[in-house]
Write an enzyme that holds these catalytic residues in place. Structure first.
Site, mmCIF file in Angstrom:
data_model
loop_
_atom_site.group_PDB
_atom_site.id
_atom_site.type_symbol
_atom_site.label_atom_id
_atom_site.label_comp_id
_atom_site.label_asym_id
_atom_site.label_seq_id
_atom_site.Cartn_x
_atom_site.Cartn_y
_atom_site.Cartn_z
ATOM 1 N N ASN A 199 19.284 -2.196 -16.541
ATOM 2 C CA ASN A 199 20.088 -2.717 -17.649
ATOM 3 C C ASN A 199 21.170 -1.672 -17.938
ATOM 4 O OD1 ASN A 199 21.109 -3.592 -20.078
ATOM 5 N ND2 ASN A 199 19.209 -3.300 -21.245
ATOM 6 N N TRP A 200 22.373 -1.991 -17.517
ATOM 7 C CA TRP A 200 23.453 -0.995 -17.649
ATOM 8 C C TRP A 200 23.977 -0.888 -19.085
ATOM 9 C CZ3 TRP A 200 27.069 -2.034 -12.792
ATOM 10 C CH2 TRP A 200 26.301 -1.821 -11.623
ATOM 11 N N LYS A 201 23.578 -1.843 -19.916
ATOM 12 C CA LYS A 201 24.035 -1.858 -21.326
ATOM 13 C C LYS A 201 25.565 -1.788 -21.381
ATOM 14 C CE LYS A 201 19.588 -0.109 -22.719
ATOM 15 N NZ LYS A 201 18.770 0.676 -23.619
ATOM 16 N N HIS A 204 16.542 -8.411 -26.005
ATOM 17 C CA HIS A 204 16.424 -6.945 -25.954
ATOM 18 C C HIS A 204 16.404 -6.422 -27.394
ATOM 19 C CE1 HIS A 204 17.368 -2.753 -25.319
ATOM 20 N NE2 HIS A 204 16.933 -2.917 -24.085
ATOM 21 N N GLU A 220 17.824 -4.057 -28.779
ATOM 22 C CA GLU A 220 19.143 -3.728 -29.342
ATOM 23 C C GLU A 220 19.833 -4.991 -29.860
ATOM 24 O OE1 GLU A 220 20.494 -1.560 -25.911
ATOM 25 O OE2 GLU A 220 18.972 -0.047 -26.347
ATOM 26 N N GLU A 237 9.035 -3.362 -24.066
ATOM 27 C CA GLU A 237 9.832 -2.163 -24.310
ATOM 28 C C GLU A 237 9.543 -1.624 -25.702
ATOM 29 O OE1 GLU A 237 13.468 -2.202 -21.590
ATOM 30 O OE2 GLU A 237 14.007 -3.320 -23.361
ATOM 31 N N GLY A 258 15.674 4.928 -24.713
ATOM 32 C CA GLY A 258 16.777 5.877 -24.798
ATOM 33 C C GLY A 258 16.432 7.149 -25.552
ATOM 34 N N SER A 318 12.613 4.684 -21.360
ATOM 35 C CA SER A 318 12.656 6.017 -20.756
ATOM 36 C C SER A 318 11.839 6.112 -19.467
ATOM 37 C CB SER A 318 12.233 7.084 -21.763
ATOM 38 O OG SER A 318 13.120 7.087 -22.862
ATOM 39 N N GLY A 372 17.001 1.542 -18.328
ATOM 40 C CA GLY A 372 18.295 1.736 -18.978
ATOM 41 C C GLY A 372 19.013 2.926 -18.377
ATOM 42 N N GLY A 373 18.925 4.068 -19.068
ATOM 43 C CA GLY A 373 19.645 5.280 -18.676
ATOM 44 C C GLY A 373 19.546 5.640 -17.197
#
Ligand code: PGA
Length: 250
Positions: free
Chosen positions: A9-11, A95, A97, A167, A173, A213, A234-235
């Protein structure tokens, strides 16, 4: 055998040229990977260009969200028809977010998941408790409620095409990861919750990803758990080598 998936997930990261480069690296490095299916979910602006890069490769394309309407006067929104037209195979829905910053509700998610499934796109449906809920010992209750509110509205045929992602919000993150045990017990609980409505056989077939993470150094232990079928990353998905190393952790 359940399908193993590692999805990035590149966000809201990378420009289009940077995203195209990253996709090229993922395709090149992931070419020989057999242990799992890889997918990337770039921002909407990148989808067409990234789809061109992924053509002929085994890497799937995903979107990070979609509109809760089919088409029309909804400025700034992206429909499932649009996602289908750029060959999206997956769409991340719910998600944390989006739930937290954009007020996404269970009701909206019920609409979205139906639209996505109607198009033959697989939803990656996200659930997870926040820190306060975890500390109050309410994590099982929260993920069960999130699961029931949306997935219990589906038919068994629809449910078969859903990917679930657990998640824990406190691990996203933050560098904090749920321990493999903490993740496993929630995954088992979610699978049992799915089994309660759809039967054990169907529940056994559902891919449930862990997100929060997840990185090359902890993926192996997490993916070794019985009910964990991959990751929503993510990251660490923003570096092709890390992302592929996570995929190699099975
Ligand atoms: P993270 O994000 O890997 O950066 O924690 C996971 C996610 O939100 O999908």
């Amino acid at each position: 055998m359940r399908q193993k998936i590692v999805a990035g997930n590149w966000k809201m990261n990378t420009t289009v040229p940077q995203g195209v480069e990253l996709a090229k690296e993922v395709v090149a490095l992931g070419e020989k990977l057999e242990a799992c299916k890889l997918a990337v979910a770039p921002p909407f602006t990148h989808l067409y260009a990234v789809a061109e890069v992924l053509k002929g490769s085994k890497v799937g394309l995903g979107a990070q969200n979609c509109a809760d309407h089919k088409s029309g006067a909804y400025t700034g929104e992206i429909s499932v028809d649009m996602l289908e037209s750029v060959a999206c195979e997956y769409c991340i829905l719910g998600h944390s977010e989006r739930r937290q910053y954009y007020g996404e509700t269970d009701e909206t998610l019920c609409t979205k998941i139906n639209l996505v499934l109607e198009k033959g796109i697989k939803p990656i449906f996200c659930i997870g408790e926040n820190l306060e809920e975890r500390e109050a010992g309410r994590h099982f209750e929260v993920v069960e409620a999130q699961t029931k509110a949306v997935l219990y509205t589906l038919t068994p045929e629809q449910m078969k095409n859903v990917v679930v992602a657990y998640e824990p919000v406190w691990a996203i993150g933050t560098g904090k990861t749920a321990t493999a045990e903490q993740a496993q017990e929630i995954h088992a609980c979610v699978r049992a919750c799915i089994a309660e409505k759809f039967g054990a056989e169907l529940a056994e077939e559902i891919t449930i990803l862990y997100g929060g993470s997840c990185k090359p150094s902890n993926a192996k232990e997490i993916f070794a758990q019985k009910d964990i079928d991959g990751g929503l990353i993510g990251g660490a998905a923003l570096k092709a080598a890390d992302f592929i190393a996570i995929g190699e952790s099975f």
